[in-house]
Design an enzyme around this catalytic site. Structure first.
Site, PDB file in Angstrom:
ATOM      1  N   ARG A   1      44.115  49.258  32.856  1.00 26.10           N
ATOM      2  CA  ARG A   1      44.235  48.489  34.104  1.00 26.10           C
ATOM      3  C   ARG A   1      42.877  48.467  34.812  1.00 26.10           C
ATOM      4  O   ARG A   1      42.437  47.444  35.301  1.00 26.10           O
ATOM      5  CB  ARG A   1      45.310  49.077  35.036  1.00 26.10           C
ATOM      6  CG  ARG A   1      45.340  48.336  36.361  1.00 26.10           C
ATOM      7  CD  ARG A   1      46.472  48.665  37.340  1.00 26.10           C
ATOM      8  NE  ARG A   1      47.208  49.873  37.096  1.00 26.10           N
ATOM      9  CZ  ARG A   1      46.807  51.092  37.456  1.00 26.10           C
ATOM     10  NH1 ARG A   1      45.655  51.266  38.095  1.00 26.10           N
ATOM     11  NH2 ARG A   1      47.547  52.148  37.177  1.00 26.10           N
TER      12      ARG A   1
ATOM     13  N   TYR B   1      46.485  23.797  47.879  1.00 25.01           N
ATOM     14  CA  TYR B   1      47.415  23.937  46.758  1.00 25.01           C
ATOM     15  C   TYR B   1      48.749  24.532  47.257  1.00 25.01           C
ATOM     16  O   TYR B   1      48.748  25.507  48.025  1.00 25.01           O
ATOM     17  CB  TYR B   1      46.784  24.835  45.681  1.00 25.01           C
ATOM     18  CG  TYR B   1      47.721  25.188  44.568  1.00 25.01           C
ATOM     19  CD1 TYR B   1      48.076  24.238  43.616  1.00 25.01           C
ATOM     20  CD2 TYR B   1      48.289  26.452  44.476  1.00 25.01           C
ATOM     21  CE1 TYR B   1      48.955  24.541  42.595  1.00 25.01           C
ATOM     22  CE2 TYR B   1      49.168  26.765  43.456  1.00 25.01           C
ATOM     23  CZ  TYR B   1      49.494  25.808  42.519  1.00 25.01           C
ATOM     24  OH  TYR B   1      50.374  26.111  41.520  1.00 25.01           O
TER      25      TYR B   1
ATOM     26  N   ASP C   1      38.200  27.416  46.288  1.00 28.46           N
ATOM     27  CA  ASP C   1      39.036  27.323  45.085  1.00 28.46           C
ATOM     28  C   ASP C   1      38.415  26.207  44.236  1.00 28.46           C
ATOM     29  O   ASP C   1      38.516  25.032  44.568  1.00 28.46           O
ATOM     30  CB  ASP C   1      40.479  26.989  45.487  1.00 28.46           C
ATOM     31  CG  ASP C   1      41.419  26.918  44.279  1.00 28.46           C
ATOM     32  OD1 ASP C   1      40.936  26.607  43.174  1.00 28.46           O
ATOM     33  OD2 ASP C   1      42.632  27.144  44.462  1.00 28.46           O
TER      34      ASP C   1
ATOM     35  N   LYS D   1      43.926  26.225  34.245  1.00 26.98           N
ATOM     36  CA  LYS D   1      43.581  24.813  34.169  1.00 26.98           C
ATOM     37  C   LYS D   1      42.334  24.626  33.290  1.00 26.98           C
ATOM     38  O   LYS D   1      42.406  24.875  32.110  1.00 26.98           O
ATOM     39  CB  LYS D   1      43.410  24.249  35.585  1.00 26.98           C
ATOM     40  CG  LYS D   1      44.479  24.753  36.592  1.00 26.98           C
ATOM     41  CD  LYS D   1      45.864  24.215  36.331  1.00 26.98           C
ATOM     42  CE  LYS D   1      46.974  24.900  37.122  1.00 26.98           C
ATOM     43  NZ  LYS D   1      46.811  24.962  38.561  1.00 26.98           N
TER      44      LYS D   1
HETATM   45  C1  LIG Z   1      47.327  25.852  39.646  1.00 24.84           C
HETATM   46  C2  LIG Z   1      46.482  26.127  40.834  1.00 24.84           C
HETATM   47  C3  LIG Z   1      46.499  27.374  41.470  1.00 24.84           C
HETATM   48  C4  LIG Z   1      47.458  28.480  41.063  1.00 24.84           C
HETATM   49  O1  LIG Z   1      47.146  29.000  39.824  1.00 24.84           O
HETATM   50  P1  LIG Z   1      48.232  29.660  38.829  1.00 24.84           P
HETATM   51  O2  LIG Z   1      47.384  29.993  37.659  1.00 24.84           O
HETATM   52  O3  LIG Z   1      49.268  28.624  38.565  1.00 24.84           O
HETATM   53  O4  LIG Z   1      48.775  30.846  39.524  1.00 24.84           O
HETATM   54  C5  LIG Z   1      45.644  27.574  42.544  1.00 24.84           C
HETATM   55  N1  LIG Z   1      44.811  26.603  42.975  1.00 24.84           N
HETATM   56  C6  LIG Z   1      44.782  25.385  42.400  1.00 24.84           C
HETATM   57  C7  LIG Z   1      43.857  24.355  42.933  1.00 24.84           C
HETATM   58  C8  LIG Z   1      45.612  25.103  41.316  1.00 24.84           C
HETATM   59  O5  LIG Z   1      45.581  23.891  40.753  1.00 24.84           O
END
Ligand SMILES: *Cc1c(COP(=O)(O)O)cnc(C)c1O
Length: 393
Positions: free
Chosen positions: A45, A97, A169, A194
């Site tokens: 961890r 988001y 982000d 993504k």
């Molecule tokens: C998908 C997404 C998240 C969340 O991420 P997860 O991997 O689904 O927990 C946060 N910010 C943006 C802009 C996203 O597209």
């Protein structure tokens, strides 16, 4: 040396065996020579060699000091929120988001943290929302699903002058296109699910900090709270990053073609893509990023949930699904999918009309994707009421 070449060669060859692919250290613990004497790892961890390769790569990719890999994008966002204390305030982009919205308003609000949403595409609005209690400014640029752009450099100056941290982000742009830390941000966060992963085959998150001291604080939270990324998933993200620049170049080129096609189609009302000259913040996007990304949104002249639903289910190559950033093109209908829980009036005020459709442009050939959209739009037009058909003709 070009950044891409540097990046590919910064992934180390295994010093033990010469393996060109990073080994997956599928272990929970590490044998110690004597109590406290080890080879840099004691419990997985706290640290794992496969994850460590990814974390160093993430830091390099974003131009920061510390990289950290989490079990999801939301786990990464959660770790950043834990820097705050009761009484602190956050100023955030208004079309944040949905998952981050839920986390901040439904989990952190009950711990005494307040969040204010503003249209961050106007830096003045950020400036006016700051109070002495504001500790964190939260940006997404481009945003989801209307692809709004905020000026990172301008907002970083406001953050600095007011002693706030700026977190971006960077999921939608990816570091292949935009590096917020070099524009003055303190923290970058990702849903590595993504573009970083890039193949729609995992859930992962990442945090990179500009300064080591802040990185150490989040690293402490990562270990204390435990939402680490597993070794196999770390390996998958490394493999995804190896082709990040190549994929993004193609995503951008195809998205631009698709956006320009949509802009000319008579059944389409508005097209949202930062690469279009008609985008209100096209110049800011051009200044701060190397490309405009792989997401294109648009609304229909037939602005109804039904028309959008019919359209989103009649494409063949674009598959109806949430998420983005993978090889296969995806289509989603925010009003009935990701933004369903937001009251219709609030949703529309944020620019998410009934017919707004979001495309994640994959790696198929542009002409095939355009043909697919053309066929679906033509079908829609045939189904339109006679008066609308006249208007669209
Ligand atoms: C998908 C997404 C998240 C969340 O991420 P997860 O991997 O689904 O927990 C946060 N910010 C943006 C802009 C996203 O597209």
């Amino acid at each position: 040396m070009q950044a891409t070449t540097q990046l590919i060669h910064s992934i180390p060859v295994d010093p033990l065996t010469g393996a060109v692919s990073v080994p997956i250290y599928q272990t929970s613990t590490f044998v110690q020579e004597a109590p406290g004497i080890n080879k840099g790892y004691d419990y997985a961890r706290s640290g794992n060699p496969t994850r460590a390769v990814l974390e160093n790569l993430l830091a390099k990719l974003e131009g920061g000091e510390t990289g950290l890999a989490f079990s999801s994008g939301l786990a990464a966002i959660d770790a950043i929120a834990k820097l705050l204390q009761a009484g602190d305030e956050i100023v955030a982009v208004d079309d944040i988001y949905g998952g981050a919205y839920r986390l901040f308003t439904q989990v952190y609000q009950q711990f005494g943290i307040t969040i204010h949403f503003v249209d961050t595409s106007d830096p003045e609005k950020v400036f006016h929302a700051i109070t002495p209690k504001t500790k964190l400014i939260w940006l997404e640029t481009p945003t989801n699903p209307t692809l709004k752009i905020s000026d990172i450099e301008a907002i970083a100056k406001i953050a600095k002058a007011n002693n706030c941290l700026l977190c971006v982000d960077n999921t939608f742009a990816s570091p292949a296109l935009q590096k917020p830390l070099t524009l003055g941000a303190d923290i970058v966060v990702h849903s590595a699910t993504k573009y970083l992963g890039g193949h729609s085959d995992l859930i992962a998150g990442a945090v990179v900090t500009k300064e080591k001291a802040l990185g150490d604080k989040i690293k402490f939270i990562q270990n204390a709270c435990g939402a680490i990324l597993a070794p196999f998933d770390s390996w998958l993200v490394i493999r995804g990053i190896e082709t990040l620049h190549l994929r993004l170049r193609q995503h951008c080129a195809t998205a631009q073609e698709v956006a320009e096609f949509l802009e000319k189609h008579p059944a389409v009302d508005k097209v949202y893509y930062p690469g279009l000259k008609t985008h209100p913040n096209h110049e800011v996007a051009k200044k701060q990023s190397k490309g405009f990304g792989g997401i294109v949104s648009f609304s229909l002249k037939q602005d109804t949930l039904e028309a959008a639903g019919a359209f989103a289910t009649s494409t063949q190559l674009f598959k109806l699904a949430e998420s983005l950033g993978g090889i296969k093109s995806l289509i989603s209908h925010p009003a009935t999918m990701t933004h369903k829980s937001i009251p219709a009036e609030k949703r529309k005020a944020a620019g998410v009309s009934d017919s707004l459709v979001r495309l994640s442009i994959g790696l198929e050939e542009a002409e095939d994707l355009i043909q697919d959209l053309q066929a679906a739009l033509d079908t829609l037009q045939l189904q339109a009421t006679p008066s609308l058909q006249k208007e669209l003709a």
